[in-house]
Scaffold this motif. Sequence first.
Motif, PDB file in Angstrom:
ATOM      1  N   THR A  15      36.710  19.532  -0.439  1.00 20.42           N
ATOM      2  CA  THR A  15      37.031  20.007   1.172  1.00 20.42           C
ATOM      3  C   THR A  15      36.072  21.011   1.042  1.00 20.42           C
ATOM      4  O   THR A  15      35.849  21.869   2.242  1.00 20.42           O
ATOM      5  CB  THR A  15      38.045  20.832  -0.068  1.00 20.42           C
ATOM      6  OG1 THR A  15      37.444  21.518  -1.159  1.00 20.42           O
ATOM      7  CG2 THR A  15      39.039  19.855  -0.511  1.00 20.42           C
ATOM      8  N   ASP A  16      34.964  21.662   0.591  1.00 26.44           N
ATOM      9  CA  ASP A  16      34.153  22.014   0.943  1.00 26.44           C
ATOM     10  C   ASP A  16      32.485  22.102   0.579  1.00 26.44           C
ATOM     11  O   ASP A  16      32.144  21.867  -0.083  1.00 26.44           O
ATOM     12  CB  ASP A  16      34.120  23.985   0.467  1.00 26.44           C
ATOM     13  CG  ASP A  16      32.595  25.014   0.478  1.00 26.44           C
ATOM     14  OD1 ASP A  16      32.310  24.696   1.723  1.00 26.44           O
ATOM     15  OD2 ASP A  16      32.940  26.140   0.020  1.00 26.44           O
ATOM     16  N   TYR A 155      42.174  14.463  -4.965  1.00 23.95           N
ATOM     17  CA  TYR A 155      41.069  15.054  -5.045  1.00 23.95           C
ATOM     18  C   TYR A 155      41.183  16.208  -7.240  1.00 23.95           C
ATOM     19  O   TYR A 155      41.518  16.822  -7.458  1.00 23.95           O
ATOM     20  CB  TYR A 155      41.813  16.664  -4.164  1.00 23.95           C
ATOM     21  CG  TYR A 155      41.276  16.449  -2.715  1.00 23.95           C
ATOM     22  CD1 TYR A 155      40.259  16.468  -2.035  1.00 23.95           C
ATOM     23  CD2 TYR A 155      42.978  15.780  -2.356  1.00 23.95           C
ATOM     24  CE1 TYR A 155      40.351  16.276  -0.657  1.00 23.95           C
ATOM     25  CE2 TYR A 155      42.168  15.316  -1.189  1.00 23.95           C
ATOM     26  CZ  TYR A 155      41.150  15.814  -0.259  1.00 23.95           C
ATOM     27  OH  TYR A 155      40.949  15.391   1.116  1.00 23.95           O
ATOM     28  N   TRP A 157      38.826  18.761  -8.394  1.00 25.77           N
ATOM     29  CA  TRP A 157      37.923  19.378  -7.964  1.00 25.77           C
ATOM     30  C   TRP A 157      37.018  20.066  -9.336  1.00 25.77           C
ATOM     31  O   TRP A 157      37.318  19.999 -10.171  1.00 25.77           O
ATOM     32  CB  TRP A 157      39.147  21.555  -7.820  1.00 25.77           C
ATOM     33  CG  TRP A 157      39.745  20.778  -7.366  1.00 25.77           C
ATOM     34  CD1 TRP A 157      41.439  20.028  -7.513  1.00 25.77           C
ATOM     35  CD2 TRP A 157      40.269  21.443  -5.959  1.00 25.77           C
ATOM     36  NE1 TRP A 157      42.244  20.054  -6.249  1.00 25.77           N
ATOM     37  CE2 TRP A 157      41.544  20.721  -5.479  1.00 25.77           C
ATOM     38  CE3 TRP A 157      39.133  21.769  -5.208  1.00 25.77           C
ATOM     39  CZ2 TRP A 157      41.880  21.176  -4.151  1.00 25.77           C
ATOM     40  CZ3 TRP A 157      39.497  21.839  -4.223  1.00 25.77           C
ATOM     41  CH2 TRP A 157      40.908  21.684  -3.414  1.00 25.77           C
ATOM     42  N   THR A 175      34.877  22.832  -5.261  1.00 26.44           N
ATOM     43  CA  THR A 175      35.186  21.969  -3.820  1.00 26.44           C
ATOM     44  C   THR A 175      36.000  21.546  -4.192  1.00 26.44           C
ATOM     45  O   THR A 175      36.181  20.465  -5.453  1.00 26.44           O
ATOM     46  CB  THR A 175      34.522  21.648  -3.406  1.00 26.44           C
ATOM     47  OG1 THR A 175      33.973  20.788  -2.387  1.00 26.44           O
ATOM     48  CG2 THR A 175      32.871  20.146  -4.232  1.00 26.44           C
ATOM     49  N   GLN A 206      48.814  16.323   1.002  1.00 26.97           N
ATOM     50  CA  GLN A 206      46.978  16.814   1.113  1.00 26.97           C
ATOM     51  C   GLN A 206      46.475  15.558   2.188  1.00 26.97           C
ATOM     52  O   GLN A 206      47.043  14.629   1.801  1.00 26.97           O
ATOM     53  CB  GLN A 206      46.252  16.752  -0.477  1.00 26.97           C
ATOM     54  CG  GLN A 206      46.307  17.639  -1.045  1.00 26.97           C
ATOM     55  CD  GLN A 206      45.676  17.214  -2.446  1.00 26.97           C
ATOM     56  OE1 GLN A 206      46.175  16.305  -3.562  1.00 26.97           O
ATOM     57  NE2 GLN A 206      44.956  18.495  -2.714  1.00 26.97           N
ATOM     58  N   GLU A 288      42.685  24.870   0.318  1.00 28.78           N
ATOM     59  CA  GLU A 288      42.858  23.654   1.415  1.00 28.78           C
ATOM     60  C   GLU A 288      42.569  22.889   1.037  1.00 28.78           C
ATOM     61  O   GLU A 288      41.491  22.233   0.554  1.00 28.78           O
ATOM     62  CB  GLU A 288      42.395  24.652   2.133  1.00 28.78           C
ATOM     63  CG  GLU A 288      41.876  25.959   3.008  1.00 28.78           C
ATOM     64  CD  GLU A 288      44.095  26.207   3.577  1.00 28.78           C
ATOM     65  OE1 GLU A 288      44.698  26.355   2.920  1.00 28.78           O
ATOM     66  OE2 GLU A 288      44.250  24.903   4.216  1.00 28.78           O
ATOM     67  N   THR A 289      43.579  21.820   1.796  1.00 29.93           N
ATOM     68  CA  THR A 289      43.013  20.187   1.872  1.00 29.93           C
ATOM     69  C   THR A 289      40.985  19.750   2.541  1.00 29.93           C
ATOM     70  O   THR A 289      41.089  20.440   3.210  1.00 29.93           O
ATOM     71  CB  THR A 289      43.426  19.450   2.513  1.00 29.93           C
ATOM     72  OG1 THR A 289      44.445  19.788   4.149  1.00 29.93           O
ATOM     73  CG2 THR A 289      45.006  19.334   1.536  1.00 29.93           C
ATOM     74  N   ALA A 290      41.344  18.477   2.337  1.00 27.58           N
ATOM     75  CA  ALA A 290      39.814  18.960   2.697  1.00 27.58           C
ATOM     76  C   ALA A 290      39.494  18.530   4.142  1.00 27.58           C
ATOM     77  O   ALA A 290      40.797  17.612   5.294  1.00 27.58           O
ATOM     78  CB  ALA A 290      39.153  16.735   1.929  1.00 27.58           C
ATOM     79  N   GLU A 291      38.327  19.053   4.779  1.00 26.02           N
ATOM     80  CA  GLU A 291      38.657  19.106   6.102  1.00 26.02           C
ATOM     81  C   GLU A 291      36.831  18.435   6.142  1.00 26.02           C
ATOM     82  O   GLU A 291      36.753  18.248   7.797  1.00 26.02           O
ATOM     83  CB  GLU A 291      38.688  20.472   6.906  1.00 26.02           C
ATOM     84  CG  GLU A 291      40.463  20.723   6.552  1.00 26.02           C
ATOM     85  CD  GLU A 291      40.365  21.647   7.319  1.00 26.02           C
ATOM     86  OE1 GLU A 291      39.269  22.810   7.553  1.00 26.02           O
ATOM     87  OE2 GLU A 291      41.012  22.616   7.056  1.00 26.02           O
TER      88      GLU A 291
END
Length: 297
Positions: A15-16, A155, A157, A175, A206, A288-291
């Motif tokens: 995600t980050d 996900y 974390w 992340t 998600q 936030e979901t993974a981008e």
Amino acid sequence: MVDANLPVNEHLHVTDRAVLPIPGLLYVKDFLTEEEQQRAVQIVDSKPFQHIVHRRQQYYGDTYFHTTHDCARLQPAEKDAGAQRYEFTELEWIVDKLFEPQYRHLAIFKADHSNYPNQVLVNEYIGNQGIGPHYDDSEAFGDVIATVSLCGPTYLWLTLPAEPTNRCKQVTKKTGVLLEPGSLMVMKGDCRYLWRHGIANRPKTQKLRDGISTFYRGNDYRRLSLTIRKLLDGRKFIKDPHPNLQISDSPDTDTPSCVGPDADALTCAESEPMQTCESRTEGSEDTETAEHPGMLR
């Protein structure tokens, strides 16, 4: 011919990506084929689960005795150590894949087998079940934690607290790592000892790695997690349970089967000893979901 130089973390999706690299974090997307995934699920589903913590579990190989809770069913007397476990050989074929030529250069576990795992822990996550952010007990487990995911994606974390304890509330980095069915995630080094890991316990739609497809952890959601690790001699055996502790004989509920002073802490099972689970809020919050797909080399 098998590729003996498999790329490391080629499909790591986070995600980050600003937190990367995380030393010791390894991810292999298609570690198990679809046929192998079906075989593993069939083995697991052919046997009863134990339902002592919030999640249903199975042990293959040596049994881990939870170090956080004074609960007789979590920490049986040493003479009962063989209870409620299955033969390690039933899932050892998954462990042996870690030593195949295409993964040998990753040195996940030592090639000479001196660090060979002796346990596969199966956790079942239904709906929005999760686990608070925690470190795996460093006195009970070796320096490598490997996880194979089956059925649904999720996900995981990763949070980096200011101090490497389960109680520290100050998180400096965070992340989410997408764990897909059939994938392998390995935590060693900094990822094993400095970053806490957990799974959020809130239902939320998600996104998957394509940014379009989604999954939702509703009532029909199921994920199986196979945690592969080496148990050390430091794992705890309990002799005298808490005098006020009561054991429930109704494991088929969504509440812990162990009730008493420590019942509230059961969602942080498998973590190092601590007084409270106050730190679970960081990893239990949905973000936030993974981008961004991330890559470590």
